[in-house]
Scaffold this active site. Structure first.
Site, PDB file in Angstrom:
ATOM      1  N   GLY A  51     -55.061  57.926 -41.209  1.00 49.68           N
ATOM      2  CA  GLY A  51     -54.287  58.061 -39.975  1.00 49.68           C
ATOM      3  C   GLY A  51     -55.136  58.825 -38.981  1.00 49.68           C
ATOM      4  O   GLY A  51     -56.255  58.426 -38.696  1.00 49.68           O
ATOM      5  N   GLU A  52     -54.633  59.922 -38.511  1.00 51.35           N
ATOM      6  CA  GLU A  52     -55.368  60.726 -37.532  1.00 51.35           C
ATOM      7  C   GLU A  52     -55.263  62.192 -37.965  1.00 51.35           C
ATOM      8  O   GLU A  52     -54.194  62.786 -37.924  1.00 51.35           O
ATOM      9  CB  GLU A  52     -54.767  60.476 -36.143  1.00 51.35           C
ATOM     10  CG  GLU A  52     -55.402  61.297 -35.053  1.00 51.35           C
ATOM     11  CD  GLU A  52     -56.912  61.265 -35.078  1.00 51.35           C
ATOM     12  OE1 GLU A  52     -57.507  60.182 -35.025  1.00 51.35           O
ATOM     13  OE2 GLU A  52     -57.516  62.350 -35.183  1.00 51.35           O
ATOM     14  N   SER A  53     -56.420  62.733 -38.378  1.00 49.33           N
ATOM     15  CA  SER A  53     -56.406  64.067 -38.964  1.00 49.33           C
ATOM     16  C   SER A  53     -55.928  65.140 -37.985  1.00 49.33           C
ATOM     17  O   SER A  53     -55.296  66.117 -38.384  1.00 49.33           O
ATOM     18  CB  SER A  53     -57.793  64.419 -39.501  1.00 49.33           C
ATOM     19  OG  SER A  53     -58.764  64.364 -38.474  1.00 49.33           O
ATOM     20  N   CYS A  83     -59.748  58.688 -46.005  1.00 46.24           N
ATOM     21  CA  CYS A  83     -60.100  58.672 -44.582  1.00 46.24           C
ATOM     22  C   CYS A  83     -59.621  59.950 -43.894  1.00 46.24           C
ATOM     23  O   CYS A  83     -60.166  61.013 -44.162  1.00 46.24           O
ATOM     24  CB  CYS A  83     -59.571  57.404 -43.922  1.00 46.24           C
ATOM     25  SG  CYS A  83     -60.476  56.974 -42.438  1.00 46.24           S
ATOM     26  N   ARG A 112     -66.214  63.535 -38.575  1.00 46.41           N
ATOM     27  CA  ARG A 112     -65.198  62.572 -38.121  1.00 46.41           C
ATOM     28  C   ARG A 112     -65.843  61.433 -37.340  1.00 46.41           C
ATOM     29  O   ARG A 112     -66.858  61.624 -36.673  1.00 46.41           O
ATOM     30  CB  ARG A 112     -64.168  63.247 -37.207  1.00 46.41           C
ATOM     31  CG  ARG A 112     -63.289  64.258 -37.914  1.00 46.41           C
ATOM     32  CD  ARG A 112     -62.307  64.888 -36.933  1.00 46.41           C
ATOM     33  NE  ARG A 112     -61.437  63.894 -36.342  1.00 46.41           N
ATOM     34  CZ  ARG A 112     -61.183  63.785 -35.038  1.00 46.41           C
ATOM     35  NH1 ARG A 112     -61.741  64.604 -34.181  1.00 46.41           N
ATOM     36  NH2 ARG A 112     -60.367  62.852 -34.607  1.00 46.41           N
ATOM     37  N   ILE A 141     -62.287  52.391 -41.418  1.00 48.85           N
ATOM     38  CA  ILE A 141     -61.611  52.313 -40.128  1.00 48.85           C
ATOM     39  C   ILE A 141     -61.762  53.658 -39.416  1.00 48.85           C
ATOM     40  O   ILE A 141     -61.154  54.646 -39.816  1.00 48.85           O
ATOM     41  CB  ILE A 141     -60.103  51.979 -40.299  1.00 48.85           C
ATOM     42  CG1 ILE A 141     -59.916  50.701 -41.132  1.00 48.85           C
ATOM     43  CG2 ILE A 141     -59.424  51.852 -38.934  1.00 48.85           C
ATOM     44  CD1 ILE A 141     -58.493  50.480 -41.632  1.00 48.85           C
ATOM     45  N   ARG A 142     -62.615  53.687 -38.385  1.00 49.12           N
ATOM     46  CA  ARG A 142     -62.919  54.965 -37.692  1.00 49.12           C
ATOM     47  C   ARG A 142     -63.107  56.093 -38.705  1.00 49.12           C
ATOM     48  O   ARG A 142     -62.499  57.168 -38.627  1.00 49.12           O
ATOM     49  CB  ARG A 142     -61.824  55.316 -36.683  1.00 49.12           C
ATOM     50  CG  ARG A 142     -61.736  54.317 -35.536  1.00 49.12           C
ATOM     51  CD  ARG A 142     -60.789  54.737 -34.453  1.00 49.12           C
ATOM     52  NE  ARG A 142     -61.166  55.994 -33.810  1.00 49.12           N
ATOM     53  CZ  ARG A 142     -62.202  56.146 -32.989  1.00 49.12           C
ATOM     54  NH1 ARG A 142     -62.990  55.128 -32.709  1.00 49.12           N
ATOM     55  NH2 ARG A 142     -62.458  57.309 -32.446  1.00 49.12           N
ATOM     56  N   HIS A 178     -60.395  52.892 -47.330  1.00 48.15           N
ATOM     57  CA  HIS A 178     -58.957  52.672 -47.544  1.00 48.15           C
ATOM     58  C   HIS A 178     -58.658  51.711 -48.694  1.00 48.15           C
ATOM     59  O   HIS A 178     -58.343  50.545 -48.456  1.00 48.15           O
ATOM     60  CB  HIS A 178     -58.345  52.063 -46.271  1.00 48.15           C
ATOM     61  CG  HIS A 178     -58.264  52.992 -45.108  1.00 48.15           C
ATOM     62  ND1 HIS A 178     -57.153  53.735 -44.826  1.00 48.15           N
ATOM     63  CD2 HIS A 178     -59.173  53.290 -44.148  1.00 48.15           C
ATOM     64  CE1 HIS A 178     -57.360  54.466 -43.742  1.00 48.15           C
ATOM     65  NE2 HIS A 178     -58.581  54.214 -43.313  1.00 48.15           N
ATOM     66  N   GLU A 180     -56.072  51.332 -50.288  1.00 48.75           N
ATOM     67  CA  GLU A 180     -54.671  50.890 -50.281  1.00 48.75           C
ATOM     68  C   GLU A 180     -54.471  49.571 -49.543  1.00 48.75           C
ATOM     69  O   GLU A 180     -53.385  48.989 -49.627  1.00 48.75           O
ATOM     70  CB  GLU A 180     -53.768  51.988 -49.691  1.00 48.75           C
ATOM     71  CG  GLU A 180     -53.852  52.198 -48.176  1.00 48.75           C
ATOM     72  CD  GLU A 180     -55.074  52.987 -47.720  1.00 48.75           C
ATOM     73  OE1 GLU A 180     -55.964  53.290 -48.557  1.00 48.75           O
ATOM     74  OE2 GLU A 180     -55.154  53.292 -46.515  1.00 48.75           O
TER      75      GLU A 180
HETATM   76  N1  GLN Z   1     -60.671  58.958 -37.205  1.00 46.82           N
HETATM   77  C1  GLN Z   1     -59.528  59.464 -37.926  1.00 46.82           C
HETATM   78  C2  GLN Z   1     -59.495  60.989 -37.943  1.00 46.82           C
HETATM   79  O1  GLN Z   1     -60.363  61.620 -37.464  1.00 46.82           O
HETATM   80  C3  GLN Z   1     -59.491  58.920 -39.340  1.00 46.82           C
HETATM   81  C4  GLN Z   1     -59.285  57.424 -39.343  1.00 46.82           C
HETATM   82  C5  GLN Z   1     -58.512  56.893 -40.495  1.00 46.82           C
HETATM   83  O2  GLN Z   1     -57.875  57.632 -41.247  1.00 46.82           O
HETATM   84  N2  GLN Z   1     -58.502  55.583 -40.645  1.00 46.82           N
HETATM   85  O3  GLN Z   1     -58.598  61.562 -38.468  1.00 46.82           O
END
Ligand code: GLN
Length: 198
Positions: A51-53, A83, A112, A141-142, A178, A180
C-alpha cells in the site's frame, strides 16, 4: 487444533489487505483483519500488506496500533511485510517523507520507490532457495529495495543484479514484491510455518 488452524491477522488500515486475507484463508488459516489493539492481541501472526507506508504509518499511530505492534514484534510475533509492509518492518528507511516512522524489527535499510518513476512496476522470475527449486514470479509495484542488510537479518532473494528484495530475521519476513497477487502462495505458506512453529 490451534496448531492446525492458526489465527493470523492482516493489518487492515490501508492497502491490499483483502488479497492477503484471501490467500491465508485458502491456506487454511483463520485470517482476520486487524485495526485495533484488541484484534492484534488475538492473533498468532500478522501480515503487513502493500500500500503506502506513509499512510500506514500515520494510521497506525492514529489507531493506537503503533506501540502494540512494536511490542508484539519484540515479543516474537511472526510478522510478514510485503512492499509497504517491508518498509514498515525496516529499522531504517531512505527516501522517507518528513516525519515518517517505521515500526522496525528487521535489521535492514530499505529505500522507498527504489526503481524510480520510469519503471513503476515490473515482473520477473527470481530464484528463492528457501521456497524450493521453482523460481518465484515476483510482481514489483513502486517497490522498495533492501539497500543494506544488517548482521541480524539474512537476504533470501535477490534480483539478477544482486539487489536484495527478500529478507528474513527469525520470525520476521519481508519481500519487496507482492506474492498475494500471483497465485503462488509459497511465501504465505513459508510464513505460516513460522506461525505454527512460534
Ligand atoms: N511506494 C510505497 C511506499 O512507499 C510502497 C508500494 C507498495 O506497497 N506497492 O509505501
Amino acid at each position: 487444533m490451534a496448531a492446525s488452524t492458526p489465527k493470523v491477522g492482516v493489518l487492515a488500515l490501508q492497502g491490499d489487505f483483502r488479497e492477503h486475507l484471501a490467500v491465508l484463508g485458502e491456506l487454511g488459516a483463520e485470517a482476520v483483519p486487524v485495526r485495533r489493539p484488541a484484534e492484534l492481541a488475538e492473533v498468532q501472526g500478522l501480515v503487513i500488506p502493500g500500500g503506502e507506508s506513509t499512510v500506514m504509518d500515520k494510521l497506525s499511530r492514529a489507531f493506537g496500533l503503533r506501540e502494540p505492534v512494536q511490542r508484539a514484534i519484540s515479543a516474537g510475533l511472526p510478522v510478514y511485510g510485503t512492499c509497504a509492509g517491508l518498509i514498515m518492518l525496516a529499522d531504517r528507511v531512505l527516501d522517507a517523507i518528513d516525519g515518517q516512522l517505521t515500526l522496525g524489527g528487521l535489521d535492514v535499510t530499505v529505500r522507498r520507490n527504489a526503481f524510480g518513476s520510469q519503471v513503476d512496476s515490473f515482473e520477473t522470475d527470481l530464484p528463492m532457495p528457501v521456497l524450493g527449486d521453482e523460481p518465484v514470479h515476483a510482481v514489483f509495484i513502486r517497490a522498495p529495495i533492501v539497500e543494506e542488510v544488517g548482521a541480524a537479518a539474512t537476504p533470501i532473494g535477490t534480483l539478477a543484479d544482486g539487489r536484495v528484495v527478500a529478507v528474513e530475521q527469525g520470525n520476521l519476513l519481508g519481500t519487496s514484491f507482492h506474492p498475494e497477487v500471483t497465485g503462488d502462495y509459497r511465501f504465505h505458506d513459508y510464513f505460516l510455518q513460522k506461525v505454527r512453529a512460534a
